[in-house]
Scaffold this motif. Sequence first.
Motif, PDB file in Angstrom:
ATOM      1  N   ASP A 180       0.690   3.979   1.556  1.00 59.45           N
ATOM      2  CA  ASP A 180       0.751   4.639   2.895  1.00 59.45           C
ATOM      3  C   ASP A 180       2.093   3.699   3.671  1.00 59.45           C
ATOM      4  N   GLU A 181       2.426   2.632   3.129  1.00 54.56           N
ATOM      5  CA  GLU A 181       3.521   1.865   3.823  1.00 54.56           C
ATOM      6  C   GLU A 181       4.864   2.434   3.021  1.00 54.56           C
ATOM      7  N   GLU A 203      -6.362  -1.227  -3.303  1.00 54.23           N
ATOM      8  CA  GLU A 203      -7.369  -0.251  -2.832  1.00 54.23           C
ATOM      9  C   GLU A 203      -6.709   1.210  -2.946  1.00 54.23           C
ATOM     10  N   ALA A 244      -4.125  -8.756   4.279  1.00 54.06           N
ATOM     11  CA  ALA A 244      -4.517  -7.305   4.648  1.00 54.06           C
ATOM     12  C   ALA A 244      -3.489  -6.339   3.601  1.00 54.06           C
ATOM     13  N   PHE A 245      -2.382  -6.584   3.747  1.00 54.34           N
ATOM     14  CA  PHE A 245      -1.297  -6.044   2.781  1.00 54.34           C
ATOM     15  C   PHE A 245      -1.749  -5.831   1.521  1.00 54.34           C
ATOM     16  N   PRO A 254       0.846  -1.133  -0.084  1.00 47.83           N
ATOM     17  CA  PRO A 254       0.008  -0.101   0.057  1.00 47.83           C
ATOM     18  C   PRO A 254       0.861   1.159  -0.047  1.00 47.83           C
ATOM     19  N   ASP A 313      -5.909   4.741  -3.948  1.00 45.42           N
ATOM     20  CA  ASP A 313      -6.708   5.822  -4.583  1.00 45.42           C
ATOM     21  C   ASP A 313      -6.166   6.483  -5.987  1.00 45.42           C
ATOM     22  N   MET A 353      -4.710  -6.232   0.074  1.00 41.55           N
ATOM     23  CA  MET A 353      -6.035  -5.722  -0.072  1.00 41.55           C
ATOM     24  C   MET A 353      -5.925  -4.120  -0.092  1.00 41.55           C
ATOM     25  N   LYS A 354      -4.792  -3.717   0.855  1.00 41.70           N
ATOM     26  CA  LYS A 354      -4.723  -2.234   0.892  1.00 41.70           C
ATOM     27  C   LYS A 354      -4.145  -1.657  -0.463  1.00 41.70           C
TER      28      LYS A 354
END
Length: 716
Positions: A95-96, A548, A541-542, A93, A550, A544-545
């Motif tokens: 944000d990571e 997603e 979870a990694f 993601p 944007d 999926m983010k």
Amino acid sequence: MKTSIQHDGEGINPLIRYELIDTRLYQENIAAKARLRNTLVVLPTALGKTVITALVAAHFLFNQKQTRILMMAPTRPLVLQHHQSFLEILKIPDDEAIVLTGKITNRNREEIWRGNNHLFFATPQVVKNDLIREYIDLRQFSLLVFDECHRATKDYAYTYVAKKYMERAPWPIILGTTASPGAERKRVEEICRALFIEQIEYRSEEDVDVVPYINPVQTEWKFVELPEEYLKIKYELRELINERLSWLRRLGYLQKNIEYTTRRDLLELGESLRSNISHTSEKNKGPIFSAIVAQSAALTLFHALELLETQGINILGYFIDKIESTNNSKKSYRTIIKHHKFQTLKKNIDESKKVRHPKIDLILDEIKQQFIRKPTSRIIVFTQYRDTSKDLVRILNESLQVRAERFVGQATKDKDIGLSQDEQTEILRDFDAGEIKILVATCVAEEGLDIPSVELVIFYEPVPSEIRHIQRKGRTGRKAAGRAIILAAKDTFDIAYVYASKKRVEKMRKITRLLNKDLKSLIRLGPKPKDMPLTNDELKAFEMKADELDDGNTVESISKNEGKRFLAEVDRASRTILSETMKIGQKGVNIESITNSLTLDGISPNAVMAAINKLEDSGHIIRLSWDRIASIKVVSKQDHSQSRNETDVFKIIVETVFPGRVIAWINDRWRARILPEDFEGPLNLLKKDSTFMARGTLYRDNGILCFRVTEIQGLT
């Protein structure tokens, strides 16, 4: 060729988007070795250094989830490019993956470093500064990547960061990447020492495991002959050079025959002369200063000759105008201008300005033929000089029915305004889209930036640097077969560079292979960390983010928003600085104090320095010393009031004497450099603590404040 990459026998790394990358056997092999030991990866441009870096990072992100990774690159555009590449290659993601630049406030950077992110992208200067501020705990990092690591020499920030990492991390792994570390063994050894390298992984287009994956690049050398008008001016310049070389030889300063004296010989002579000054009595310094002036003038004329031979009459004309300008009337320049042959030389230059360098017609012909073969072609023309790039763009746009644009760096040089990052990005976007067909680029396009693949690269001149030769050539042949054409004028400086570049490329290959045998394994502070891979739930979870993301939150939009915020900060800082300098008056404002004050208001130190540079460049403020600035209006008023009594007379206090230069205080207000060629007066005045009055002029040379003494007025 799609293959799976084995990670410690665990199979395919689930964080890698294999469908988006064309994995290669040599990349797999290099990545597998690089995650075990500190590695210097030497790969020519377009052979996939970024993919290797991402594969190594993916290993640590998946297998050692408790640790962090730092990816560094020398410039902000390169940092943003790597950030974008990692988001495309890896299932992480956004944000990571955090981009840290000097435009983010100290307070916010500290919070980010101490947060929970695992992947960081930054310039080495930001990292160094934040290490000094103790924002970063290097013990948490399993991998540090140093891109364009040939810069890791002397005091460059890479050396500091690597040293601190090795001192603090229990099991540090360093990965350095470059197209070429250099062609001198000492330089390569220095890079290896600075980055604590344990092994070198070198590949070229000729290696058996690389050949299956590369597109052939056809390299052609094309030679031209200088026209008669050029040969006439060449002869006149050579006469002026030989006069100075003969004088230096007669006085015993130069040992070589003047016909075989090179610029390197003159540079070494200059170092020797400046060193000798400190060991010479005052009464004997005069001849050495005269020799320095002659040596400097000879170097200037050598440069003029190179511009004529390799660039053209117009470029030489621009340079002649520069040395004639009052702002640059150095003593060595004045000896050239006052020479009785100079006016004849200048007249011949002016009369020949319509005679184009034969390289230009050759370029036009090659480009026309390329567009006949493939109308959608993209072409890059490389040149060392901005003036040449400007002339070439004008000629190409006048002569061809396609759009050509100049692509240069951000700095302003000799009143030539550079391109902002936004302007560079826009030009590359238009080039990729086909709106621009030809880029005329200086060295800024050689290193790292993701310039779209092109069908034809033209070197306006050969380059003696093997690093730049490899980087230029690597701009073609990325997605299909390409061509590289290298232009050279016969019997000129070009020919020396032709052989130098070929020789240095071969030498670099030999050095890296031999040096690899001498490298030793390092002893690390702690035990090798045990693998703690992501669990299935964490991995889901990694992913999926990552899926997603944007669409509006792309690197490009982030970059643009950061740029707008930064410019707004610079404007705010400029207004405050201008107001404060006007308010304080002639004693000036302390830079550190105003920086701290503005930082508390949320303005980054980088924005403050950008504001100071902007105000200084626009003539609103002046530096009184290294740490103080003042409004030019206040200083001008004071200078004007003094000028009624003293005109341009200044009080000079010599602070320090160095070989080849003196540091002095001017009117107790400006700390400036005085060079031998700028001093008209008794040399015994240039002693520590000597004080005297003199007429003169303050000027700047490459940003350094200098003072030219034209007449001694008396002692104090």
